[in-house]
Design a protein around this motif. Structure first.
Motif, mmCIF file in Angstrom:
data_model
loop_
_atom_site.group_PDB
_atom_site.id
_atom_site.type_symbol
_atom_site.label_atom_id
_atom_site.label_comp_id
_atom_site.label_asym_id
_atom_site.label_seq_id
_atom_site.Cartn_x
_atom_site.Cartn_y
_atom_site.Cartn_z
ATOM 1 N N ARG A 200 82.228 24.135 37.847
ATOM 2 C CA ARG A 200 82.807 25.308 37.175
ATOM 3 C C ARG A 200 81.731 26.210 36.595
ATOM 4 N NH1 ARG A 200 85.201 23.451 32.907
ATOM 5 N NH2 ARG A 200 85.161 21.209 33.320
ATOM 6 N N SER A 201 80.685 25.617 36.052
ATOM 7 C CA SER A 201 79.617 26.431 35.462
ATOM 8 C C SER A 201 78.807 27.175 36.516
ATOM 9 C CB SER A 201 78.691 25.546 34.622
ATOM 10 O OG SER A 201 78.062 24.563 35.424
ATOM 11 N N ASN A 202 78.866 26.710 37.755
ATOM 12 C CA ASN A 202 78.151 27.368 38.852
ATOM 13 C C ASN A 202 79.117 27.996 39.853
ATOM 14 O OD1 ASN A 202 75.058 26.569 38.623
ATOM 15 N ND2 ASN A 202 76.254 24.762 38.060
ATOM 16 N N ARG A 203 80.316 28.348 39.382
ATOM 17 C CA ARG A 203 81.348 28.889 40.270
ATOM 18 C C ARG A 203 80.866 30.144 41.001
ATOM 19 N NH1 ARG A 203 85.292 28.661 37.188
ATOM 20 N NH2 ARG A 203 86.769 27.258 38.252
ATOM 21 N N PHE A 204 80.174 31.038 40.316
ATOM 22 C CA PHE A 204 79.723 32.286 40.938
ATOM 23 C C PHE A 204 78.862 32.003 42.165
ATOM 24 C CE2 PHE A 204 76.343 35.482 41.362
ATOM 25 C CZ PHE A 204 77.105 36.616 41.609
ATOM 26 N N GLY A 209 78.035 31.440 47.978
ATOM 27 C CA GLY A 209 77.608 30.531 49.041
ATOM 28 C C GLY A 209 78.686 30.316 50.082
ATOM 29 N N LEU A 210 79.940 30.150 49.643
ATOM 30 C CA LEU A 210 81.049 29.976 50.586
ATOM 31 C C LEU A 210 81.239 31.233 51.426
ATOM 32 C CD1 LEU A 210 83.658 28.135 48.326
ATOM 33 C CD2 LEU A 210 82.197 27.139 50.099
ATOM 34 N N GLY A 211 80.999 32.404 50.819
ATOM 35 C CA GLY A 211 81.086 33.643 51.579
ATOM 36 C C GLY A 211 80.018 33.727 52.655
ATOM 37 N N ILE A 212 78.805 33.293 52.317
ATOM 38 C CA ILE A 212 77.715 33.299 53.305
ATOM 39 C C ILE A 212 78.019 32.343 54.445
ATOM 40 C CG2 ILE A 212 75.281 32.726 53.655
ATOM 41 C CD1 ILE A 212 74.772 33.692 50.791
ATOM 42 N N LEU A 233 89.088 28.576 52.086
ATOM 43 C CA LEU A 233 87.981 27.705 51.695
ATOM 44 C C LEU A 233 87.773 27.755 50.184
ATOM 45 C CD1 LEU A 233 85.798 25.824 52.763
ATOM 46 C CD2 LEU A 233 84.330 27.809 53.102
ATOM 47 N N TRP A 234 87.830 28.946 49.619
ATOM 48 C CA TRP A 234 87.686 29.088 48.174
ATOM 49 C C TRP A 234 88.838 28.415 47.436
ATOM 50 C CZ3 TRP A 234 90.683 32.586 44.950
ATOM 51 C CH2 TRP A 234 90.277 32.548 43.597
ATOM 52 N N LEU A 235 90.069 28.554 47.951
ATOM 53 C CA LEU A 235 91.225 27.903 47.331
ATOM 54 C C LEU A 235 91.087 26.381 47.377
ATOM 55 C CD1 LEU A 235 94.179 30.122 48.665
ATOM 56 C CD2 LEU A 235 93.188 30.091 46.358
ATOM 57 N N PHE A 236 90.641 25.838 48.522
ATOM 58 C CA PHE A 236 90.412 24.396 48.623
ATOM 59 C C PHE A 236 89.345 23.948 47.628
ATOM 60 C CE2 PHE A 236 92.085 24.372 53.189
ATOM 61 C CZ PHE A 236 93.261 23.746 52.812
ATOM 62 N N TRP A 237 88.303 24.774 47.464
ATOM 63 C CA TRP A 237 87.237 24.438 46.523
ATOM 64 C C TRP A 237 87.772 24.370 45.100
ATOM 65 C CZ3 TRP A 237 84.883 26.695 42.285
ATOM 66 C CH2 TRP A 237 83.665 26.144 41.905
ATOM 67 N N GLU A 238 88.603 25.331 44.722
ATOM 68 C CA GLU A 238 89.186 25.334 43.388
ATOM 69 C C GLU A 238 90.084 24.124 43.179
ATOM 70 O OE1 GLU A 238 88.569 27.191 40.905
ATOM 71 O OE2 GLU A 238 87.508 28.920 41.735
ATOM 72 N N LEU A 239 90.872 23.775 44.183
ATOM 73 C CA LEU A 239 91.728 22.588 44.076
ATOM 74 C C LEU A 239 90.896 21.316 43.968
ATOM 75 C CD1 LEU A 239 94.509 23.487 46.681
ATOM 76 C CD2 LEU A 239 94.707 23.479 44.189
#
Length: 249
Positions: A200-204, A209-212, A233-239
């Motif tokens: 969470r602290s490195n979410r940005f 990175g996921l975009g790249i 992919l971002w939604l899976f990461w958040e889950l």
């Protein structure tokens, strides 16, 4: 780094809940050779089976993309087209084999209580790989429609078999592989290599990175196709972060 060191030497850490023996370099290489042989054998068998049905597979991919006909320009074009389809489809069909072998190769570097996670992680890896492939195939008509919308009305798309297959197969494999990232992140969390607070602290940085990764793993240069990969992919990461937090990691 401690987990990586354990995996590379395929031996346990010094805690009491792991085996006392360690594998030598030769045993490590032998285990790697066995995993590669089993994986390649599974791929070869599935490729041979897929080659028998490559015409039907090609027809399915044409229907998904609403492509009436395909063209090839060399005498060997038809054969190489079938071989390419068979090899990629064979790799997909053999996924349970090489995924299981990959986790089997890593497991001796884990503690006994960590090895209980191997089977669920194997299943999760296969499921997410299948989800990625299914998502790519379901979204294929939309991808082609969006990409075709960038062309002026007086231009018409001539579907060349090799180019079309490169696009579709790269897209399918890209989605299948990238959708494994949440499984890997969750596994690292369970092994306490990372935790939900750090994520969470490195979410940005993760979002960037996921975009790249999404841009690198999708064909073409348009901004739309990577977006279709990045959003789920971002939604899976958040889950995954939520799941780790709920499990106390």
């Amino acid at each position: 780094m401690a987990v990586l060191d354990r995996v590379l030497r395929r031996g346990p850490a010094p805690e009491a809940d792991v085996e006392d023996s360690r594998m030598t370099i030769l045993e490590h290489l032998e285990a790697l050779r066995r995993a590669l042989i089993v994986s390649l054998a599974g791929w070869a068998i599935c490729t041979a089976v897929a080659f028998l049905f490559w015409g039907r597979i090609l027809s399915f991919l044409q229907e998904r993309g609403h492509i009436a006909s395909l063209t090839y320009f060399t005498p060997t074009g038809g054969f190489t087209l079938g071989l390419k389809i068979a090899m990629i489809v064979g790799l997909v069909l053999a996924a349970p084999v090489w995924i299981q072998q990959a986790w089997w190769f890593v497991s001796p570097g884990l503690h006994r209580h960590e090895r209980r996670l191997v089977l669920p992680l194997v299943i999760a890896t296969i499921v997410f790989f299948a989800i990625g492939i299914a998502f790519a195939l379901i979204s294929l008509p939309l991808f082609l429609k969006i990409l075709g919308g960038f062309a002026p009305p007086d231009l018409h798309y001539l579907a060349v078999g090799d180019d079309y297959l490169n696009f579709v197969l790269f897209l399918v494999l890209g989605f299948g592989i990238v959708f494994e990232i949440p499984v890997v992140v969750y596994a690292l969390g369970l092994l306490r290599v990372i935790n939900s607070h750090w994520l969470r602290s490195n979410r940005f940085y993760w979002v960037i990175g996921l975009g790249i990764v999404s841009n690198l793993m999708t064909p073409g240069v348009d901004p739309i196709t990577p977006l279709f990969m990045w959003i789920p992919l971002w939604l899976f990461w958040e889950l995954t972060v939520i799941a780790l937090r709920l499990s106390g990691r």
